[in-house]
Write a protein that holds these residues in place. Structure first.
Motif, PDB file in Angstrom:
ATOM      1  N   THR A  14      -4.689  -3.709  -4.071  1.00 44.10           N
ATOM      2  CA  THR A  14      -4.113  -4.262  -3.349  1.00 44.10           C
ATOM      3  C   THR A  14      -2.901  -4.217  -3.227  1.00 44.10           C
ATOM      4  OG1 THR A  14      -4.169  -5.514  -1.143  1.00 44.10           O
ATOM      5  CG2 THR A  14      -3.521  -6.834  -3.924  1.00 44.10           C
ATOM      6  N   TYR A  15      -1.468  -4.325  -2.523  1.00 41.75           N
ATOM      7  CA  TYR A  15      -0.057  -4.779  -1.984  1.00 41.75           C
ATOM      8  C   TYR A  15       0.001  -5.813  -0.805  1.00 41.75           C
ATOM      9  CZ  TYR A  15       4.108  -4.594  -2.636  1.00 41.75           C
ATOM     10  OH  TYR A  15       5.863  -4.907  -2.966  1.00 41.75           O
ATOM     11  N   GLN A  48      -2.464   1.307   1.389  1.00 40.67           N
ATOM     12  CA  GLN A  48      -2.829   2.098   0.140  1.00 40.67           C
ATOM     13  C   GLN A  48      -2.775   3.767   0.188  1.00 40.67           C
ATOM     14  OE1 GLN A  48      -2.577   0.685  -2.956  1.00 40.67           O
ATOM     15  NE2 GLN A  48      -1.978  -1.386  -2.039  1.00 40.67           N
ATOM     16  N   CYS A  76      -4.923  -4.388  -9.825  1.00 40.83           N
ATOM     17  CA  CYS A  76      -3.336  -3.119  -9.249  1.00 40.83           C
ATOM     18  C   CYS A  76      -3.116  -4.136  -8.060  1.00 40.83           C
ATOM     19  CB  CYS A  76      -3.182  -1.501  -9.118  1.00 40.83           C
ATOM     20  SG  CYS A  76      -3.924  -0.473 -10.349  1.00 40.83           S
ATOM     21  N   VAL A  77      -2.073  -5.014  -8.434  1.00 40.32           N
ATOM     22  CA  VAL A  77      -1.257  -6.214  -7.709  1.00 40.32           C
ATOM     23  C   VAL A  77       0.425  -5.762  -7.631  1.00 40.32           C
ATOM     24  CG1 VAL A  77      -3.163  -7.725  -7.693  1.00 40.32           C
ATOM     25  CG2 VAL A  77      -1.311  -7.821  -9.196  1.00 40.32           C
ATOM     26  N   PRO A  78       1.027  -6.661  -6.656  1.00 38.58           N
ATOM     27  CA  PRO A  78       1.911  -5.789  -6.763  1.00 38.58           C
ATOM     28  C   PRO A  78       2.637  -7.625  -8.099  1.00 38.58           C
ATOM     29  CG  PRO A  78       1.814  -7.422  -4.586  1.00 38.58           C
ATOM     30  CD  PRO A  78       0.732  -7.136  -5.338  1.00 38.58           C
ATOM     31  N   ILE A 127       6.256  -8.695  -3.882  1.00 42.81           N
ATOM     32  CA  ILE A 127       6.071  -8.674  -2.881  1.00 42.81           C
ATOM     33  C   ILE A 127       6.851  -9.572  -2.231  1.00 42.81           C
ATOM     34  CG2 ILE A 127       3.906  -9.631  -3.008  1.00 42.81           C
ATOM     35  CD1 ILE A 127       4.750  -7.586  -0.184  1.00 42.81           C
ATOM     36  N   LEU A 144       6.369   2.839  -2.339  1.00 41.36           N
ATOM     37  CA  LEU A 144       5.379   1.859  -2.751  1.00 41.36           C
ATOM     38  C   LEU A 144       4.893   3.379  -2.880  1.00 41.36           C
ATOM     39  CD1 LEU A 144       3.926  -0.440  -3.193  1.00 41.36           C
ATOM     40  CD2 LEU A 144       3.609  -0.399  -0.987  1.00 41.36           C
ATOM     41  N   GLY A 181       4.760  -1.556  -7.857  1.00 39.50           N
ATOM     42  CA  GLY A 181       5.461  -1.575  -6.730  1.00 39.50           C
ATOM     43  C   GLY A 181       6.458  -2.418  -7.030  1.00 39.50           C
ATOM     44  N   GLN A 184       2.012   3.924  -6.513  1.00 40.05           N
ATOM     45  CA  GLN A 184       1.215   4.015  -6.075  1.00 40.05           C
ATOM     46  C   GLN A 184       0.872   5.775  -7.680  1.00 40.05           C
ATOM     47  OE1 GLN A 184      -0.415   4.536  -2.196  1.00 40.05           O
ATOM     48  NE2 GLN A 184      -0.002   1.752  -2.225  1.00 40.05           N
TER      49      GLN A 184
END
Length: 402
Positions: A7-8, A106, A34-36, A59, A81, A56, A85
């Motif tokens: 997610t982002y 995503q 997977c995250v910021p 945020i 972004l 990325g 990815q």
């Protein structure tokens, strides 16, 4: 067996995915996320023993400014972004048996899963994010406001805008992976059977002849952390206060001050959540990160921006809500659900005045308002993360056999 969760977004995007990750671990599934790259996400996941891959830019720098980002900046941000990815996800997915992604941002996740030959699932936290003739698309910051039209036409225009933003970048990366081009980016990301991680009592999927949506229920983990001693002392020192907080977004200038003024005019004490906007109104008790599941049991009302998690936690606590929403993502949708369910009042946070906020407070603090909120809260189900974890494990297992 291992799955990759991607997610982002802000905490409201990450925390439900953490709840799913913890349920997957109870089923014997290893998880990678997977995250910021924001420090608070890395710290939280490290404390839970969940491997995290940053993807990325941070945020918080995008959401906590005093003014909304410009259209040009958002366009560059979105393109960057996508590139990030495709740089990070191929290595992150190595050794995984399935990939689940949350959020339209995503763009690259399905392509990476396709190249790896593993199942892919798209999930949303609100029905409004998924195409349906029963509602219009959510607002997309930085894109032109749609002209009035029927919902199907609005969704067609939404797909065109998504293609204009992402189509060239996505297909360039797909070609590099040896994959065929995509003509409809949004529907490619969503798939024809997305999951909806929202409680049916609060945000049901409207029955349509379109998408085959699996509604799992909301993904939430119980929070048994005690409240800090100073918060408990404040609560014990008088009548239940009104909570004012805007989470990870920056409210309109002066909105927090006007909300506090309106609450005090009704004769209530105020407890303000600092949030990412670093709110600190004069004459208020201000808190940082605390357990909302415990806190909301002890407040008279909750004032917030329309975040899915805050709305649901307040509803479960049976506490009336005032939503001063901003035109961001699913916030207007949840504001509408609050009023539709009789859980409280909602108004546009950009134009809310002390007078209009005061009228909203007066309406939700009337006798009977709490009883209605309590009745709705009693119908909220728990266990959505478990439902999703079981289904994802089944998909990963099937993908492994093939």
């Amino acid at each position: 067996m291992r799955v990759l969760l991607v997610t982002y977004g802000t905490r409201g995007d990450v925390d439900p995915l953490v709840a799913l990750a913890l349920q997957l671990r109870t089923l014997g599934v290893d998880v990678r996320m997977c995250v910021p790259p924001d420090e608070e996400f890395a710290g939280r996941l490290a404390g839970l023993g969940i491997p995290a891959v940053p993807v990325g830019p941070p945020i918080r720098t995008l959401t906590s400014g005093s003014a909304p980002p410009s259209t040009a900046l958002l366009a560059r941000y979105r393109t960057a972004l996508v590139d990030a990815q495709f740089d990070a996800l191929p290595a992150a997915v190595d050794g995984c048996d399935a990939l689940l992604a949350v959020g339209l941002a995503q763009i690259g996740a399905r392509s990476v899963a396709e190249a790896a030959g593993i199942p892919y699932v798209y999930a949303s936290y609100a029905a409004v994010n998924l195409p349906s003739p029963h509602h219009a698309p959510p607002p997309r910051p930085g894109w032109p406001d749609p002209q009035p039209a029927d919902n199907r036409t609005l969704w067609d225009r939404d797909a065109e805008q998504v293609n204009a933003q992402y189509g060239a970048a996505l297909n360039e990366h797909r070609a590099a992976l040896g994959l065929s081009p995509v003509s409809n980016v949004r529907d490619h990301v969503y798939t024809d059977r997305p999951w909806l991680a929202a409680d049916p009592a609060l945000g049901p999927w409207p029955v349509t002849t379109g998408l085959d949506v699996l509604q799992t229920g909301a993904w939430e983990r119980p929070d048994d952390r005690p409240l800090p001693p100073d918060v408990t002392a404040f609560l014990d020192a008088g009548d239940p206060p009104v909570y004012v907080g805007f989470g990870s977004i920056s409210p309109s200038p002066g909105l927090a001050d006007r909300a506090v003024e309106a609450v005090k005019a009704e004769g209530y004490r105020v407890l303000v959540s600092r949030g990412w906007a670093d709110l600190d109104p004069a004459g208020c008790f201000v808190v940082g990160e605390v357990n909302h599941q415990r806190l909301f049991d002890r407040v008279a009302a909750v004032v917030h921006h329309g975040g899915a998690g805050t709305m649901r936690t307040a509803a479960r606590a049976g506490v009336p809500q005032v939503v001063a929403w901003m035109p961001v993502g699913d916030n207007p949708y949840w504001a509408g659900r609050v009023t539709a369910l009789g859980l409280g009042a909602a108004l546009d946070g950009r134009t809310a005045t002390t007078a209009s906020l005061g009228a909203a407070f007066a309406s939700v603090l009337r006798p009977g308002a709490r009883a209605r909120a309590t009745a709705v809260g009693a119908g909220i189900r728990t266990g959505g993360a478990r439902v999703a974890a079981v289904r994802l494990r089944e998909l990963a297992s099937a993908g492994r056999r093939h």
